[in-house]
Design an enzyme around this catalytic site. Structure first.
Site, PDB file in Angstrom:
ATOM      1  N   ASP A 106       7.205  -5.652 -19.210  1.00 58.23           N
ATOM      2  CA  ASP A 106       7.704  -6.930 -18.715  1.00 58.23           C
ATOM      3  C   ASP A 106       8.541  -7.652 -19.757  1.00 58.23           C
ATOM      4  O   ASP A 106       8.034  -8.057 -20.803  1.00 58.23           O
ATOM      5  CB  ASP A 106       6.524  -7.812 -18.298  1.00 58.23           C
ATOM      6  CG  ASP A 106       6.961  -9.023 -17.493  1.00 58.23           C
ATOM      7  OD1 ASP A 106       8.147  -9.097 -17.116  1.00 58.23           O
ATOM      8  OD2 ASP A 106       6.120  -9.892 -17.240  1.00 58.23           O
ATOM      9  N   ASP A 341      14.799  -9.830 -15.836  1.00 49.89           N
ATOM     10  CA  ASP A 341      13.349  -9.690 -15.847  1.00 49.89           C
ATOM     11  C   ASP A 341      12.889  -8.402 -15.192  1.00 49.89           C
ATOM     12  O   ASP A 341      12.998  -8.240 -13.980  1.00 49.89           O
ATOM     13  CB  ASP A 341      12.737 -10.895 -15.129  1.00 49.89           C
ATOM     14  CG  ASP A 341      11.222 -10.857 -15.090  1.00 49.89           C
ATOM     15  OD1 ASP A 341      10.632 -10.143 -15.930  1.00 49.89           O
ATOM     16  OD2 ASP A 341      10.633 -11.521 -14.239  1.00 49.89           O
TER      17      ASP A 341
END
Length: 483
Positions: A106, A341
């Site tokens: 992430d 992201d």
């Protein structure tokens, strides 16, 4: 509620999206530039793998990671990555001390964590439930079995995510190994209380964003935590690797492959979904289309982006000049910053862009107002979506804008969602995200020393056809973010 007092990272942003946020756009005063060619090969790289779990996702971890392909880029720290949760999440193998876990990769958060053996599991309403309901891939991290683990006293780990999941626990240090990159004395969150909607494969998360988003606080009472008053920032894994001189260059690189429809119907790990590389560029085929742009800074007091002499960095946020698509006569300029992201499955773009793009499908995609998604038959013709960053146009393969929902219409046609969703009106204060739909088409190299990102268009590729999948649950369960 005890675990709901700490909202930061993209938790803050996503909570704000639904409540008409107030973040303003400020165009960076640093000019985009052409990156050096070629970017160096990575010191270390690791595989990304994926899984498509059964409906309940209550499976034990399957150790099916593909062998590292470091040979493609010389002596690297490079490892293959893949996805889980119907290819909704990208995972890689990470070792704490001598214990191996699959962790979510992430770029929208900063903490690396895993549950401790014996953790307590909760539902999203803070009700105690059996451990199996959290659906981690292993029973957790045994700190007593690690010869290198050291507890950090008088601190606590406390985070809540945008989808309502929350975790609290203790803090410690251990040796973290990923893709051959060994980082001693890395600070970690050791989760003792978890509300986690796992997939039976991941056992935590590896965050790669700024130290300013880390989730360690003073004292041992999560109920007393206040961000940023009691926060104790620390170096995430890659920041530690740079500080310790483990890597040759202060940047890491991510290349995410789209999954195939066939893999999404399999209960096994989808093993060949790209790379994360440390110290250089990920070893995939690329084109000459590339640009280096600054990461947007924020005012730490107001949490608003700005171009002052002193700013705080939180996310990998960039200025997007425009968006368009095949056959479109209007170029949509954006008025907000956009976050890169890996932890978000979809692209969230301004409403007028999402609406016009959906209408350009043949047949058109129709908006489901109840669930906030655009639904279309999976056999539809999809326009090629484009994003202009720093004066350079990047294209999104049509395959990435068809996400199977696992349902059919009255005529028996398979239905898909578009991979480009409505993120709200293009007005001052709204927030948008370029998630995996966009990231399947580029290699993104994040330089933590210069606070810049280099985007490089990938060469066309295929791995069996079809776009990345999402969970075959009701459309309302499509995650805006994991984190």
């Amino acid at each position: 509620m005890l675990f709901s007092r700490v909202y930061y990272g993209l938790t803050v942003l996503i909570a704000s999206v639904s409540a008409t946020p107030t973040i303003r756009r400020h165009v960076s005063s640093i000019s985009p530039r052409t990156p050096p060619t070629p970017l160096p090969a990575a010191d270390f790289s690791t595989a990304i793998t994926a899984s498509v779990p059964r409906t309940k996702a209550k499976r034990f971890l399957i150790q099916a990671l593909r062998e590292s392909q470091a040979a493609q880029a010389g002596s690297n720290f490079t490892t293959v990555v893949g996805g889980s949760d119907f290819d909704e999440e990208y995972l890689t193998n990470v070792t704490f001390g001598e214990q191996d876990f699959l962790l979510i990769v992430d770029t929208g958060s900063s903490d690396t964590w895993a549950p401790q053996i014996g953790f307590s599991c909760f539902d999203l309403s803070n009700n105690s439930v059996p451990q199996s309901q959290c659906a981690f891939g292993t029973s957790g991290f045994d700190i007593n079995a690690s010869s290198t683990f050291v507890t950090l006293p008088d601190t606590n780990f406390n985070i809540e995510y945008g989808d309502g999941e929350f975790l609290t626990g203790t803090v410690g240090f251990d040796t973290v190994t990923v893709g051959g990159m060994v980082v001693p004395n890395q600070e970690l969150g050791i989760v003792t209380n978890a509300a986690w909607e796992g997939d039976g494969f991941d056992t935590g998360l590896m965050g790669l964003a700024s130290p300013n988003l880390t989730s360690v606080f003073e004292g041992t009472d999560p109920g007393a935590d206040e961000f940023p008053q009691t926060q104790i920032p620390y170096n995430p894994v890659f920041y530690s690797a740079v500080q310790q001189g483990v890597v040759s260059n202060p940047f890491f690189s991510v290349a995410l492959d789209r999954g195939s429809f066939a893999a999404e119907n399999s209960p096994d790990l989808d093993q060949n979904l790209g790379f994360i590389a440390f110290g250089g560029i990920a070893p995939v085929n690329i084109t000459d289309t590339a640009i280096t742009v600054p990461v947007q800074g924020y005012n730490a007091a107001t949490f608003l982006p700005e171009n002052a002499s002193s700013v705080t960095y939180f996310y990998y946020t960039v200025d997007v000049e425009s968006m368009s698509f095949t056959g479109n006569e209007k170029v949509f300029g954006t008025t907000n910053n956009i976050i890169l992201d890996t932890g978000t499955t979809l692209d969230y773009v301004p409403t007028e862009v999402a609406d016009a793009f959906a209408a350009a499908f043949d047949p058109p995609a129709m908006k489901d107002d109840d669930d906030g998604i655009y639904v279309v038959v999976c056999s539809a013709t999809v326009p090629e979506f484009t994003v202009n960053i720093g004066g350079t146009t990047f294209t999104v393969d049509p395959a990435d804008n068809l996400l199977p929902l696992g349902v059919t219409d009255d005529e028996g046609n398979d239905l898909c969602a578009t991979g480009t969703f409505d993120g709200g009106p293009a007005e001052e204060g709204n927030i948008f995200i370029l998630g995996d739909t966009f990231l399947h088409n580029v290699v993104v190299t994040f330089n933590i020393e210069t606070d810049e990102v280099t985007l490089t268009q990938r060469a066309p590729y295929t791995n069996g056809g079809g776009g990345v999948g999402v969970q075959r649950r009701s459309p309302s369960s499509l995650r805006r973010r994991r984190l």
